[in-house]
Design an enzyme around this catalytic site. Structure first.
Site, PDB file in Angstrom:
ATOM      1  N   ALA A  36       3.280  -1.698   3.908  1.00 23.29           N
ATOM      2  CA  ALA A  36       2.960  -0.612   4.828  1.00 23.29           C
ATOM      3  C   ALA A  36       2.673  -1.270   6.164  1.00 23.29           C
ATOM      4  O   ALA A  36       1.877  -2.200   6.228  1.00 23.29           O
ATOM      5  CB  ALA A  36       1.723   0.130   4.335  1.00 23.29           C
ATOM      6  N   ASN A  45       2.049   4.381  10.098  1.00 21.22           N
ATOM      7  CA  ASN A  45       1.284   4.853  11.258  1.00 21.22           C
ATOM      8  C   ASN A  45       1.817   4.115  12.471  1.00 21.22           C
ATOM      9  O   ASN A  45       2.444   3.064  12.332  1.00 21.22           O
ATOM     10  CB  ASN A  45      -0.211   4.544  11.068  1.00 21.22           C
ATOM     11  CG  ASN A  45      -0.440   3.085  10.740  1.00 21.22           C
ATOM     12  OD1 ASN A  45      -0.405   2.695   9.580  1.00 21.22           O
ATOM     13  ND2 ASN A  45      -0.625   2.277  11.758  1.00 21.22           N
ATOM     14  N   SER A  57       0.840  -1.199   0.000  1.00 24.55           N
ATOM     15  CA  SER A  57       0.000   0.000   0.000  1.00 24.55           C
ATOM     16  C   SER A  57       0.871   1.243   0.000  1.00 24.55           C
ATOM     17  O   SER A  57       1.768   1.372   0.826  1.00 24.55           O
ATOM     18  CB  SER A  57      -0.844   0.074   1.276  1.00 24.55           C
ATOM     19  OG  SER A  57      -1.697  -1.003   1.366  1.00 24.55           O
ATOM     20  N   HIS A  97      -4.222 -10.289  -0.527  1.00 27.08           N
ATOM     21  CA  HIS A  97      -4.117 -10.504   0.919  1.00 27.08           C
ATOM     22  C   HIS A  97      -4.995 -11.680   1.331  1.00 27.08           C
ATOM     23  O   HIS A  97      -6.009 -11.964   0.685  1.00 27.08           O
ATOM     24  CB  HIS A  97      -4.582  -9.256   1.676  1.00 27.08           C
ATOM     25  CG  HIS A  97      -3.739  -8.043   1.415  1.00 27.08           C
ATOM     26  ND1 HIS A  97      -3.916  -7.261   0.302  1.00 27.08           N
ATOM     27  CD2 HIS A  97      -2.711  -7.498   2.108  1.00 27.08           C
ATOM     28  CE1 HIS A  97      -3.018  -6.271   0.321  1.00 27.08           C
ATOM     29  NE2 HIS A  97      -2.280  -6.390   1.400  1.00 27.08           N
ATOM     30  N   TYR A 108      -7.050 -11.807   3.695  1.00 22.22           N
ATOM     31  CA  TYR A 108      -8.407 -11.372   4.060  1.00 22.22           C
ATOM     32  C   TYR A 108      -9.325 -11.194   2.850  1.00 22.22           C
ATOM     33  O   TYR A 108     -10.524 -11.032   3.010  1.00 22.22           O
ATOM     34  CB  TYR A 108      -8.372 -10.085   4.900  1.00 22.22           C
ATOM     35  CG  TYR A 108      -7.736  -8.876   4.227  1.00 22.22           C
ATOM     36  CD1 TYR A 108      -8.377  -8.218   3.186  1.00 22.22           C
ATOM     37  CD2 TYR A 108      -6.507  -8.391   4.653  1.00 22.22           C
ATOM     38  CE1 TYR A 108      -7.801  -7.113   2.585  1.00 22.22           C
ATOM     39  CE2 TYR A 108      -5.920  -7.292   4.049  1.00 22.22           C
ATOM     40  CZ  TYR A 108      -6.569  -6.654   3.016  1.00 22.22           C
ATOM     41  OH  TYR A 108      -5.991  -5.579   2.409  1.00 22.22           O
ATOM     42  N   GLU A 109      -8.759 -11.235   1.636  1.00 22.91           N
ATOM     43  CA  GLU A 109      -9.612 -11.128   0.445  1.00 22.91           C
ATOM     44  C   GLU A 109     -10.348 -12.428   0.143  1.00 22.91           C
ATOM     45  O   GLU A 109     -11.234 -12.450  -0.713  1.00 22.91           O
ATOM     46  CB  GLU A 109      -8.769 -10.675  -0.755  1.00 22.91           C
ATOM     47  CG  GLU A 109      -8.299  -9.221  -0.601  1.00 22.91           C
ATOM     48  CD  GLU A 109      -7.294  -8.801  -1.666  1.00 22.91           C
ATOM     49  OE1 GLU A 109      -7.639  -8.872  -2.864  1.00 22.91           O
ATOM     50  OE2 GLU A 109      -6.171  -8.421  -1.290  1.00 22.91           O
ATOM     51  N   HIS A 166      -6.848   4.329   6.760  1.00 29.39           N
ATOM     52  CA  HIS A 166      -6.167   3.809   5.565  1.00 29.39           C
ATOM     53  C   HIS A 166      -5.568   4.937   4.725  1.00 29.39           C
ATOM     54  O   HIS A 166      -4.516   4.767   4.108  1.00 29.39           O
ATOM     55  CB  HIS A 166      -7.144   2.966   4.743  1.00 29.39           C
ATOM     56  CG  HIS A 166      -6.507   2.293   3.553  1.00 29.39           C
ATOM     57  ND1 HIS A 166      -5.500   1.343   3.676  1.00 29.39           N
ATOM     58  CD2 HIS A 166      -6.720   2.433   2.230  1.00 29.39           C
ATOM     59  CE1 HIS A 166      -5.131   0.935   2.465  1.00 29.39           C
ATOM     60  NE2 HIS A 166      -5.844   1.579   1.572  1.00 29.39           N
ATOM     61  N   HIS A 201      -4.127  -0.703  -4.015  1.00 25.79           N
ATOM     62  CA  HIS A 201      -3.501  -1.953  -4.433  1.00 25.79           C
ATOM     63  C   HIS A 201      -3.769  -2.119  -5.921  1.00 25.79           C
ATOM     64  O   HIS A 201      -4.821  -2.614  -6.323  1.00 25.79           O
ATOM     65  CB  HIS A 201      -4.068  -3.148  -3.668  1.00 25.79           C
ATOM     66  CG  HIS A 201      -3.767  -3.116  -2.204  1.00 25.79           C
ATOM     67  ND1 HIS A 201      -4.443  -2.332  -1.332  1.00 25.79           N
ATOM     68  CD2 HIS A 201      -2.831  -3.762  -1.474  1.00 25.79           C
ATOM     69  CE1 HIS A 201      -3.942  -2.498  -0.113  1.00 25.79           C
ATOM     70  NE2 HIS A 201      -2.970  -3.356  -0.175  1.00 25.79           N
ATOM     71  N   MET A 245      -0.600  -6.941   7.425  1.00 24.20           N
ATOM     72  CA  MET A 245      -1.499  -8.002   6.959  1.00 24.20           C
ATOM     73  C   MET A 245      -0.977  -8.704   5.703  1.00 24.20           C
ATOM     74  O   MET A 245      -1.742  -9.286   4.947  1.00 24.20           O
ATOM     75  CB  MET A 245      -2.886  -7.414   6.674  1.00 24.20           C
ATOM     76  CG  MET A 245      -3.481  -6.664   7.865  1.00 24.20           C
ATOM     77  SD  MET A 245      -5.015  -5.860   7.439  1.00 24.20           S
ATOM     78  CE  MET A 245      -5.176  -4.671   8.778  1.00 24.20           C
ATOM     79  N   SER A 246       0.332  -8.642   5.488  1.00 24.14           N
ATOM     80  CA  SER A 246       0.871  -9.252   4.266  1.00 24.14           C
ATOM     81  C   SER A 246       2.210  -9.908   4.565  1.00 24.14           C
ATOM     82  O   SER A 246       2.530 -10.211   5.706  1.00 24.14           O
ATOM     83  CB  SER A 246       1.036  -8.175   3.188  1.00 24.14           C
ATOM     84  OG  SER A 246       2.050  -7.253   3.557  1.00 24.14           O
TER      85      SER A 246
HETATM   86 CL1  6GU Z   1      -1.471  -0.757  12.828  1.00 27.68          CL
HETATM   87  N1  6GU Z   1      -1.996  -3.028  11.685  1.00 27.68           N
HETATM   88  C1  6GU Z   1      -2.083  -3.850  10.651  1.00 27.68           C
HETATM   89  N2  6GU Z   1      -2.534  -5.094  10.867  1.00 27.68           N
HETATM   90  N3  6GU Z   1      -1.739  -3.515   9.409  1.00 27.68           N
HETATM   91  C2  6GU Z   1      -1.287  -2.286   9.205  1.00 27.68           C
HETATM   92  C3  6GU Z   1      -1.165  -1.369  10.238  1.00 27.68           C
HETATM   93  C4  6GU Z   1      -1.543  -1.793  11.502  1.00 27.68           C
HETATM   94  N4  6GU Z   1      -0.674  -0.220   9.721  1.00 27.68           N
HETATM   95  C5  6GU Z   1      -0.497  -0.421   8.414  1.00 27.68           C
HETATM   96  N5  6GU Z   1      -0.872  -1.666   8.095  1.00 27.68           N
END
Ligand code: 6GU
Length: 270
Positions: free
Chosen positions: A119, A230, A35, A89, A91-92, A242, A67, A206-207
């Site tokens: 990210a 973040n 991302s 991902h 989750y998709e 996001h 994406h 998540m990747s």
């Molecule tokens: Cl804080 N958590 C997750 N699971 N994925 C992220 C994230 C946080 N920040 C960017 N991608």
């Protein structure tokens, strides 16, 4: 209706289709962009062709804005680089086969090195938004595996010490961290972040983890690079967003693109 997961055979078909579309049979390095990383891709060079992933066997349309879902073939010095703009991902809902398909296709296209970017949320104290972090190891907390074929694959030094050393030679200010890969798609609670920190995680996302395992199974050298977009939940008091993730990618693009270009052109001797 869940689709049948793409098999290793389908990855070979995808690699053949990619060779036809790009006019390049042998690729050396694949770069998977997370991302917000798209601006960094442009700094690797102008692609002669850009192939929509959905035109290749086994690829599924991406679900999330940011994406992209295309593949570029770009020469970087002596190396022919496949850039995957977009990934699937877990989750998709296309299963581990869907997640691993890009990596298996890259391996079938000849790539011996894969650069996994993402990210990530920063968990370790002192991390700041915009920091690039080399992935030194991971916690696969997805509950699933992307291994096919032989079991009990060793994952020691999964994230190539050779390429990490090279990256730190290029940019000595780079830090390293352990990436926790979760299924998502929700961000974690503050309690989950405290748990992850206690488990030794520095980054969360998540990747990456299932792609890295799939790459190891193919004998492909793995390099992982997170961009802290973040701080994780509970660290700032602010809710996660996001759009913040995409904005951090845009802001760091030049530095990231330069690092990737330099790493790829110097990674060849092996
Ligand atoms: Cl804080 N958590 C997750 N699971 N994925 C992220 C994230 C946080 N920040 C960017 N991608």
């Amino acid at each position: 209706v869940p689709e049948a997961p793409p098999s290793v055979d389908v990855a070979h078909q995808a690699a053949e289709a990619l060779a036809r579309a790009t006019g390049t049979v042998a690729h050396d390095v694949a770069v998977v962009l997370g991302s917000g990383w798209r601006p960094a891709a442009d700094l690797l060079g102008e692609p002669a062709v850009e192939v929509p992933m959905v035109e290749l066997p086994g690829f599924v349309p991406p679900a999330v804005a940011g994406h992209g879902g295309t593949i570029r073939s770009v020469p970087v010095d002596e190396q022919q680089v496949l850039i995957l703009l977009g990934r699937t991902h877990l989750y998709e809902g296309h299963g581990v086969g869907g997640v691993a398909h890009g990596i298996r296709t890259a391996a079938a296209a000849g790539c011996r090195t894969v650069v996994l970017t993402n990210a990530a949320g920063g968990i370790r104290e002192g991390m700041a938004v915009g920091d690039p972090v080399l992935i030194s190891d991971h916690l696969n907390l997805t509950g699933v595996s992307s291994l096919v074929g032989p079991r009990f694959t060793d994952l020691t030094d999964l994230y190539s010490p050779r390429l990490r050393a090279l990256a730190r030679q290029i940019d000595p200010s780079l830090s390293e961290g352990v990436y926790a890969g979760l299924r998502g798609p929700q961000f974690e609670t503050p309690a989950e972040i405290r748990m992850l920190r206690g488990m030794g995680a520095d980054l969360v996302g998540m990747s990456t983890v299932l792609e890295a395992i799939a790459a190891r199974a193919e004998g492909v050298e793995v390099f992982g690079l997170s961009l802290v977009t973040n701080l994780a939940a509970g660290m700032t008091g602010a809710p996660l967003d996001h759009e913040e993730v995409l904005a951090a990618g845009r802001a760091a693009a030049t530095r990231m693109g330069g690092l990737l270009r330099e790493l790829i052109s110097r990674a060849c001797a092996r």
